[in-house]
Enzyme design. Sequence first.
Site, mmCIF file in Angstrom:
data_model
loop_
_atom_site.group_PDB
_atom_site.id
_atom_site.type_symbol
_atom_site.label_atom_id
_atom_site.label_comp_id
_atom_site.label_asym_id
_atom_site.label_seq_id
_atom_site.Cartn_x
_atom_site.Cartn_y
_atom_site.Cartn_z
ATOM 1 N N ASP A 87 0.663 -1.365 -0.097
ATOM 2 C CA ASP A 87 0.159 0.285 -0.116
ATOM 3 C C ASP A 87 1.026 1.256 0.346
ATOM 4 O OD1 ASP A 87 -2.883 1.019 0.700
ATOM 5 O OD2 ASP A 87 -1.201 2.041 2.469
ATOM 6 N N GLU B 18 0.916 -0.843 -4.774
ATOM 7 C CA GLU B 18 0.331 -0.061 -5.153
ATOM 8 C C GLU B 18 0.149 1.085 -5.136
ATOM 9 O OE1 GLU B 18 -3.312 2.835 -4.004
ATOM 10 O OE2 GLU B 18 -1.763 2.309 -2.288
ATOM 11 N N ASP C 77 -11.001 3.031 -3.906
ATOM 12 C CA ASP C 77 -10.874 3.952 -4.075
ATOM 13 C C ASP C 77 -11.187 5.075 -4.172
ATOM 14 O OD1 ASP C 77 -8.819 4.596 -1.854
ATOM 15 O OD2 ASP C 77 -7.118 3.292 -3.346
HETATM 16 C C1 GLC Z 1 -3.427 3.663 -0.492
HETATM 17 C C2 GLC Z 1 -5.081 2.838 -0.535
HETATM 18 C C3 GLC Z 1 -5.454 4.454 0.555
HETATM 19 C C4 GLC Z 1 -5.533 4.838 1.441
HETATM 20 C C5 GLC Z 1 -3.922 4.874 1.021
HETATM 21 C C6 GLC Z 1 -3.785 5.475 2.387
HETATM 22 O O1 GLC Z 1 -4.046 4.631 -1.535
HETATM 23 O O2 GLC Z 1 -5.768 2.611 -1.211
HETATM 24 O O3 GLC Z 1 -7.358 3.428 0.517
HETATM 25 O O4 GLC Z 1 -6.487 5.551 1.821
HETATM 26 O O5 GLC Z 1 -3.167 4.010 0.408
HETATM 27 O O6 GLC Z 1 -2.935 3.977 3.177
#
Ligand code: GLC
Length: 667
Positions: free
Chosen positions: A306, A348, A418
């Site tokens: 993440d 991600e 998201d």
């Molecule tokens: C990523 C997640 C999102 C979250 C962010 C902070 O982008 O997909 O939902 O707010 O990380 O952890």
Amino acid sequence: MTDTLTARSRAGSPAARPVRLNVPMRAVPAPIADRIEQDLGHLDPFRQEEFTLRVRRWWPDIVDGLTTLYGGTHDLIDLAAGLIGSAARAYADRDPDLLTLDRARLLTPDWLQRPDMVGYAAYADRFAGNLAGVGEHLDYLAELGVTYVHLMPLLRPREGDNDGGYAVASYREVRPDLGTTEDLRVLASALRGRGMSLVVDLVLNHVAREHEWAQRAREGDAAYRDYFYVFPDRTLPDAYEETLPEVFPDFAPGSFTWDDDLAGWVWTTFNRWQWDVNWSNPRVLAEFVDIILFLTNLGVEVLRLDAIAFTWKRMGTSCQNQPEVHDLTQVLRSIARLACPGVAFKAEAIVGPRDLIQYLGTGRHVGQVSDLAYHNSLMVQVWSMVAAGDTVLARRALRNLPATPTTGTWITYARCHDDIGWAIDDRDAEAVGLNGFWHRRFLADWYAGDVAGSWARGLVFQFNEETGDKRTSGSAASLAGLEAAATQEAKDQALARIFLIHAIAFGWGGVPVIWSGDELATLNDPHWAEETGHEDDNRWAHRPRLDWERATQRDDLRTETGKVFHGMSHLAAVRKSLPQLHASSDPEVLDDGIDRGIFAVARRHASGPMLGLYNVTQDWRPFPWSVVERMGFTQPVNALGNRHSIASGDDGYVWLSPFSAWWVVDA
Ligand code: GLC
């Protein structure tokens, strides 16, 4: 460098005699070899050797990454010995089932690239109450054709607002209302038994303010203070903020938060209670290595890294996509390969197209970093095409992407948990006569339903008054027009758009992932703000609790639910039957002579050509038959349409009906 390795066959077997292998590998320094001996001495010689082989295979990558990250400042051998020691212990403890899985994966290194991969992503509680509940719905997932299940953050978060679980208070405990780590192990094993891989989030960039490391820092422990970026005054925060973009300008402006206990400003890219960890401190790396090994030994098969883009900071930059991010991933992945080579990493990184490709490994990182990354660009371009009824910008943007490394695979998706950030590159827009800013604004307004003629019903997320940037929340069905549709014709068009958008994702190559609820044509939740902690974050509008009552209609093709569910399971089933959709062959977006309303994706594969044809408009559109001929088709049929033959009209074109999606292959 090549050296000779002596491998013994399994001790005690009747044919126990040394085998000489000629394997090109590096020798590892004596302290590392001693460490392995010490940690694995009690294991069967075959397993000791297996681990040693892996260390020799991955040693250069470990050293390479560590040198870039900590070269001048730390004793690298000592550091490497600690990390490899952790891997050795995790390997020794690994469950026999998981050891078998690792071996199976090593025999099938392309497992994520195969057309039979189909993903599903959901919050365990919103999908089925808890982990045990998820285990009771595996038949449902199997009906959809799912082989990969991403359960949204499920480790224990802070209490109260926690960004949907992305503010982790303990990486070694499951969220109590979801179950225990034992339940997680049981679920992972049940999924594995059904040929489904469990995907779990690993939040790497920050921990909750309530995490033990943060608590210790707040109690004054200097070693833990070093786990974070803490500044005594605003001098450095102000200097960094000159170039830092705002992630949540609306509900969490600024990137630093004053903390009384620390008597300092702590780096908080996201919310004020999500403290960025300091990856330039190798103790943080060692902690995360242990967390990775803990989760993978529970049976997690893919780790979603993440917010990985944010993990390395550099003054004067956006502090995203710094080169060191890839060295970090390289070290983490090489260590994971020692203990659990069947496990994959998914980056991600929701970043611009040119930065994105780095997460699959380019330059010296080819084959060394993440196995998967989200194809954010494709997702944005698909929504842009259907709003504009025009494919020219998408062609330009997608044709311009650098080649995908053969070891990497995309996650393709229409929606996720998201918002959609309208990542349209200014240069791409300009090249096709558009203004990037105004096109982004058009998309945000269109999908908010604020433009005349818009069929979409989304919500504006995080309007940034300073830059004018707006993002969009909303479920696939609401964004595609089902919520606003008042007539049967409008409903049919919305259903066709939902299918079309998913057909592009399923037909690209990579792992298509369905966002929970979208398979049932779920609309935005009008009550999203009523749950405590959700009131300011309209992403909850498209994070529904799965409506199992509605799901009972999934076999009834007279209902919208049935049509959409059937459409998605059909896409999954057809996809599995087409070797052309193996992700190792890159898709080519066609441009020359193609009608602006048609998105055409060619794949050349040893098993025969494939052509994805998608009409993104509400009119009939022509596709030149000469292109079909040039690609070498002999008996073209539409694999998505009962394998009906397709043929040229007298005008030399084949005509596609409004919003139709075809996968053309040879009969
Ligand atoms: C990523 C997640 C999102 C979250 C962010 C902070 O982008 O997909 O939902 O707010 O990380 O952890």
